[in-house]
Write an enzyme that holds these catalytic residues in place. Structure first.
Site, mmCIF file in Angstrom:
data_model
loop_
_atom_site.group_PDB
_atom_site.id
_atom_site.type_symbol
_atom_site.label_atom_id
_atom_site.label_comp_id
_atom_site.label_asym_id
_atom_site.label_seq_id
_atom_site.Cartn_x
_atom_site.Cartn_y
_atom_site.Cartn_z
ATOM 1 N N GLU A 99 0.901 -1.394 -0.040
ATOM 2 C CA GLU A 99 0.093 0.120 0.025
ATOM 3 C C GLU A 99 0.958 1.223 0.161
ATOM 4 O O GLU A 99 1.920 1.349 0.346
ATOM 5 C CB GLU A 99 -0.944 -0.059 1.245
ATOM 6 C CG GLU A 99 -0.009 0.090 2.460
ATOM 7 C CD GLU A 99 -0.807 -0.196 3.731
ATOM 8 O OE1 GLU A 99 -2.071 -0.491 3.690
ATOM 9 O OE2 GLU A 99 -0.537 0.001 4.789
ATOM 10 N N CYS A 112 3.219 8.259 0.898
ATOM 11 C CA CYS A 112 4.114 7.630 1.750
ATOM 12 C C CYS A 112 4.141 6.321 1.113
ATOM 13 O O CYS A 112 3.096 5.610 0.881
ATOM 14 C CB CYS A 112 3.409 7.408 3.215
ATOM 15 S SG CYS A 112 3.337 6.292 4.404
ATOM 16 N N CYS A 119 7.113 -6.697 7.697
ATOM 17 C CA CYS A 119 8.259 -6.349 8.221
ATOM 18 C C CYS A 119 8.714 -7.369 9.044
ATOM 19 O O CYS A 119 8.113 -8.044 9.853
ATOM 20 C CB CYS A 119 8.135 -4.828 8.764
ATOM 21 S SG CYS A 119 9.484 -4.214 9.634
ATOM 22 N N CYS A 123 7.513 -4.538 15.645
ATOM 23 C CA CYS A 123 7.086 -3.206 16.784
ATOM 24 C C CYS A 123 5.751 -3.902 17.406
ATOM 25 O O CYS A 123 4.960 -4.044 16.289
ATOM 26 C CB CYS A 123 7.190 -2.193 16.132
ATOM 27 S SG CYS A 123 8.831 -1.762 15.894
ATOM 28 N N CYS A 126 2.426 -1.991 15.842
ATOM 29 C CA CYS A 126 2.638 -1.689 14.362
ATOM 30 C C CYS A 126 1.546 -2.847 13.642
ATOM 31 O O CYS A 126 1.961 -3.731 13.838
ATOM 32 C CB CYS A 126 3.742 -1.759 13.686
ATOM 33 S SG CYS A 126 3.867 -1.417 11.881
ATOM 34 N N CYS A 343 0.571 2.681 9.412
ATOM 35 C CA CYS A 343 1.192 1.723 8.662
ATOM 36 C C CYS A 343 0.604 0.485 8.635
ATOM 37 O O CYS A 343 0.323 -0.149 9.529
ATOM 38 C CB CYS A 343 2.471 1.828 9.656
ATOM 39 S SG CYS A 343 3.724 0.959 9.413
HETATM 40 N N1 SAH Z 1 9.736 0.889 9.523
HETATM 41 C C1 SAH Z 1 10.222 2.234 9.546
HETATM 42 C C2 SAH Z 1 9.028 2.974 8.620
HETATM 43 C C3 SAH Z 1 7.775 2.571 8.670
HETATM 44 S S1 SAH Z 1 6.868 2.701 9.968
HETATM 45 C C4 SAH Z 1 10.122 2.698 11.062
HETATM 46 O O1 SAH Z 1 9.522 2.036 11.845
HETATM 47 O O2 SAH Z 1 10.441 4.017 11.066
HETATM 48 C C5 SAH Z 1 6.273 4.530 9.822
HETATM 49 C C6 SAH Z 1 5.913 5.168 11.312
HETATM 50 O O3 SAH Z 1 4.714 4.667 11.459
HETATM 51 C C7 SAH Z 1 6.914 4.842 12.221
HETATM 52 O O4 SAH Z 1 7.310 5.965 13.090
HETATM 53 C C8 SAH Z 1 5.788 3.743 13.150
HETATM 54 O O5 SAH Z 1 6.436 3.805 14.361
HETATM 55 C C9 SAH Z 1 4.533 4.591 12.718
HETATM 56 N N2 SAH Z 1 3.432 3.569 13.305
HETATM 57 C C10 SAH Z 1 3.339 2.189 13.142
HETATM 58 N N3 SAH Z 1 2.327 1.745 13.726
HETATM 59 C C11 SAH Z 1 1.658 3.080 14.251
HETATM 60 C C12 SAH Z 1 0.441 3.040 15.090
HETATM 61 N N4 SAH Z 1 -0.335 2.070 15.363
HETATM 62 N N5 SAH Z 1 0.001 4.261 15.269
HETATM 63 C C13 SAH Z 1 0.747 5.292 14.856
HETATM 64 N N6 SAH Z 1 1.898 5.332 14.452
HETATM 65 C C14 SAH Z 1 2.520 3.849 13.948
HETATM 66 FE FE1 SF4 Z 2 8.444 -2.499 10.905
HETATM 67 FE FE2 SF4 Z 2 6.262 -1.291 11.883
HETATM 68 FE FE3 SF4 Z 2 8.419 -1.553 13.371
HETATM 69 FE FE4 SF4 Z 2 8.322 0.082 11.300
HETATM 70 S S1 SF4 Z 2 7.136 0.268 13.028
HETATM 71 S S2 SF4 Z 2 10.030 -1.070 11.882
HETATM 72 S S3 SF4 Z 2 7.120 -1.281 9.802
HETATM 73 S S4 SF4 Z 2 7.208 -3.253 12.663
#
Ligand code: SAH
Ligand code: SF4
Length: 358
Positions: A99, A112, A119, A123, A126, A343
């Site tokens: 996406e 974006c 991934c 995290c 996420c 994300c």
């Molecule tokens: N993997 C990279 C880039 C993709 S994630 C990273 O982690 O930086 C992009 C952003 O979306 C990151 O700052 C991540 O922490 C945020 N993100 C992921 N899940 C989220 C959520 N549930 N609510 C708000 N931001 C979120």
């Molecule tokens: Fe991967 Fe989501 Fe963590 Fe970014 S925030 S590193 S996309 S698991």
């Protein structure tokens, strides 16, 4: 390169101008034709060999025999109620889904993009992390997200202004293809899109940040910080076990010393986790050494997770504590929540609904 070859044909879109010229010469095509073909693909965004009118019919046949044009099949497009967030779901050659999200403020458009399918980093907050990791995206698959949305905007006479690698995946675990795609977009024979208009967001992959420090002083860097305390950061971001806050800080100080760039820190506000008054003071302390911008992002709920978004008042208080200490800080409105614009969430939803349909 193996990813870019199908039935011995080469993915033409993933090649920069120099590589295209090299392969043209080996293939018996003329070197100057490579610049013309590059222009059709990356400047005019025409993805059909038969429409390359300045290439002879015979040479177009050679092109078809030696190269293929990868495609992104458009699947769904959702627009938020306020119309400012649009989410595109694409299907790749192996039927996997990715996406891209278009975020607009008046005529200023930011795309974006995703860098991987899923991934590996897990995290806990996420949505992407709840899916299986499949693979890195090719250069062409990164480029096509941009080209598809650029074509979509061109119909209303508008253009993309910024690109952020904040979609699915960890860009620094697909370093070569992410930088390869940026270099092609930056090429003056293509989109001539300034490196200053790209931002790469990383969870803190130290070798990637170090390489980036040496090679790419113009591209902006964003760091997903979310806590400056090792125990909390490790709980929500397992990568912190490998590279902790201290190591991240040292690497970023080196980055800032060399690049002189302002760093963006992303900080998700998760209730009962990282947004009490003492967290704000620890964050302020951490930030003292940096020239930076802090983006506070209220946690966007992910199905099946117990985390809570803090109440608006608490978000404001956290923001004010930083502001009072002269930190450059923004508090993001949760945008496009009605279309699950965080994300990875559209893909997660789509997979859920196809499971339910079975
Ligand atoms: N993997 C990279 C880039 C993709 S994630 C990273 O982690 O930086 C992009 C952003 O979306 C990151 O700052 C991540 O922490 C945020 N993100 C992921 N899940 C989220 C959520 N549930 N609510 C708000 N931001 C979120
Ligand atoms: Fe991967 Fe989501 Fe963590 Fe970014 S925030 S590193 S996309 S698991």
């Amino acid at each position: 390169m193996s990813n870019n070859i199908t039935n011995d044909k080469i993915d033409i879109l993933s090649l920069n101008l120099e590589k295209l010229q090299e392969i043209f010469v080996i293939t018996g095509l003329k070197k100057f034709n490579a610049a013309q073909v590059f222009n059709w693909l990356h400047n005019k965004l025409i993805f059909d060999f038969d429409r390359f009118t300045n290439i002879s019919k015979n040479d177009r046949e050679i092109l078809k025999k030696r190269f293929y044009l990868p495609k992104l099949e458009y699947r769904t497009h959702q627009i938020s109620d306020d119309k400012n967030t649009e989410k595109f779901l694409f299907e790749l050659k192996d039927k996997r889904l990715i996406e891209s999200v278009l975020i607009s403020h008046k005529n200023r458009h930011t795309l974006c993009v995703s860098s991987q399918i899923g991934c590996l980093l897990g995290c806990d907050f996420c949505a992407t992390a709840t899916m299986n990791y499949e693979r890195n995206l090719d250069i062409s698959e990164i480029l096509l997200q941009f080209y598809y949305v650029q074509n979509y905007l061109s119909k209303r006479g508008e253009k993309l202004g910024n690109v952020v690698f904040m979609g699915m995946g960890e860009p620094f675990l697909n370093y070569d293809n992410v930088i390869g795609a940026i270099n092609i977009l930056n090429c003056d024979k293509g989109q001539n899109f300034s490196k200053r208009n790209f931002t790469i967001s990383t969870s803190g992959i130290i070798p990637g940040i170090k390489r980036f420090t040496d090679d790419e002083p113009q591209i902006n860097l964003a760091i997903s910080l979310h806590s400056v305390k090792d125990d909390v950061r490790t709980e929500i971001m397992p990568i912190n076990k490998k590279w902790n806050v201290k190591e991240l800080k040292e690497t970023l100080l080196e980055y800032q010393k060399k690049s002189k760039n302002r760093i963006t820190f992303e900080y998700i506000l998760i209730d009962d986790m990282n947004c009490e008054t003492r967290d704000a003071f620890e964050l302020i302390n951490f930030l003292r050494s940096f020239s930076c911008l802090v983006n506070l992002i209220p946690y966007n709920p992910v199905a099946g997770k117990i985390y809570k978004t803090p109440p608006k008042k608490k978000q404001r208080e956290f923001y004010n504590l930083l502001k009072e200490k002269n930190v450059n800080v923004t508090l993001r409105e949760t945008k496009g929540q009605d279309i699950a614009a965080a994300c990875g969430q559209l893909k997660a939803k789509k997979e859920m609904s196809s499971i339910n349909e079975k």
